[in-house]
Design an enzyme around this catalytic site. Structure first.
Site, PDB file in Angstrom:
ATOM      1  N   HIS A   1      44.163   4.066 -24.780  1.00 14.00           N
ATOM      2  CA  HIS A   1      43.357   3.259 -23.859  1.00 14.00           C
ATOM      3  C   HIS A   1      44.156   2.065 -23.335  1.00 14.00           C
ATOM      4  O   HIS A   1      45.123   1.604 -23.948  1.00 14.00           O
ATOM      5  CB  HIS A   1      42.089   2.765 -24.558  1.00 14.00           C
ATOM      6  CG  HIS A   1      42.373   1.795 -25.677  1.00 14.00           C
ATOM      7  ND1 HIS A   1      42.652   0.457 -25.466  1.00 14.00           N
ATOM      8  CD2 HIS A   1      42.431   1.971 -27.015  1.00 14.00           C
ATOM      9  CE1 HIS A   1      42.867  -0.144 -26.613  1.00 14.00           C
ATOM     10  NE2 HIS A   1      42.743   0.754 -27.578  1.00 14.00           N
TER      11      HIS A   1
ATOM     12  N   GLU B   1      38.955   5.140 -33.136  1.00 14.41           N
ATOM     13  CA  GLU B   1      39.900   4.353 -33.925  1.00 14.41           C
ATOM     14  C   GLU B   1      39.346   4.127 -35.336  1.00 14.41           C
ATOM     15  O   GLU B   1      38.150   4.297 -35.588  1.00 14.41           O
ATOM     16  CB  GLU B   1      40.163   3.008 -33.224  1.00 14.41           C
ATOM     17  CG  GLU B   1      41.202   2.116 -33.894  1.00 14.41           C
ATOM     18  CD  GLU B   1      42.573   2.775 -34.010  1.00 14.41           C
ATOM     19  OE1 GLU B   1      42.710   3.676 -34.865  1.00 14.41           O
ATOM     20  OE2 GLU B   1      43.495   2.375 -33.273  1.00 14.41           O
TER      21      GLU B   1
END
Length: 203
Positions: free
Chosen positions: A8, A81
């Site tokens: 990202h 994550e």
């Protein structure tokens, strides 16, 4: 099958050096620009499938990379994550004072100690292994875009090329770049790591 890996774009938490696992951290203006640039770099790649973390910073990145393409994004929780629990959105300097015992234990043995009320490395790595086990579902696709996070992508690379999970830190996955892994029935090959060049299929 080729996996095109993207981390990202930049967030304010990245700039501030905060632990940001599952906490909502929107892209900065620079993070948006990074994703838009990746759209340009990867415009010539005919993606068959898009797999993405369920966290908004990854989904926003995926939308910007895809832009005008009419490709559905498949949300994969295993690509999230690592969850840092009570340490989310906190700086290591603060944790050294406010949760000194647990933070020291984690720094000294990050493979076994667990962030306070968070996800330990063993659970995290098992989650990524579940994603790897699912890759057989997608073997009929040629080009798969995977949008995720530093920890996940580093661990994914290490495990796919046959290295132990703790070797993940040998692979830093930068923002604003793309990486590629080719997978066949016998083994995987890391073809590209952190490229800012124009992506070409079958190169």
């Amino acid at each position: 099958m080729r996996l095109w890996l993207i981390r990202h774009g930049e967030t304010q938490a990245n700039i501030d050096g905060l632990y940001s696992g599952h906490a909502p951290t929107p892209l900065t203006a620079r993070g948006i620009e990074q994703a838009q640039n990746l759209h340009t770099l990867l415009h010539g790649v005919s993606f068959d499938l898009v797999l993405c973390s369920e966290l908004e910073r990854a989904q926003h990145t995926a939308r910007l990379v895809l832009s005008d393409r009419q490709l559905p994004v498949q949300i994969i929780p295993e690509l999230n994550e690592m969850f840092f629990g009570d340490w989310e959105m906190r700086h290591h300097r603060d944790l050294m004072q406010e949760d000194a015992e647990n933070y020291s234990a984690w720094c000294n043995d990050w493979q076994h100690a667990i962030p306070t009320n968070g996800e330990g490395f063993q659970a995290f790595s098992q989650r990524v292994e579940r994603f790897i086990a699912r890759l057989s579902e997608f073997q009929h696709y040629q080009n798969i875009l995977v949008v995720s996070h530093q920890g996940v992508l580093s661990l994914l690379i290490a495990r796919l090329i046959g290295m132990p999970a703790e070797a993940m830190w040998h692979f830093r996955v930068d923002q604003g770049c793309w990486s590629a892994i080719d997978i066949n029935q016998k083994f995987a090959t890391l073809r590209v790591l952190n490229s800012r060049a124009i992506g070409v299929e079958n190169a």
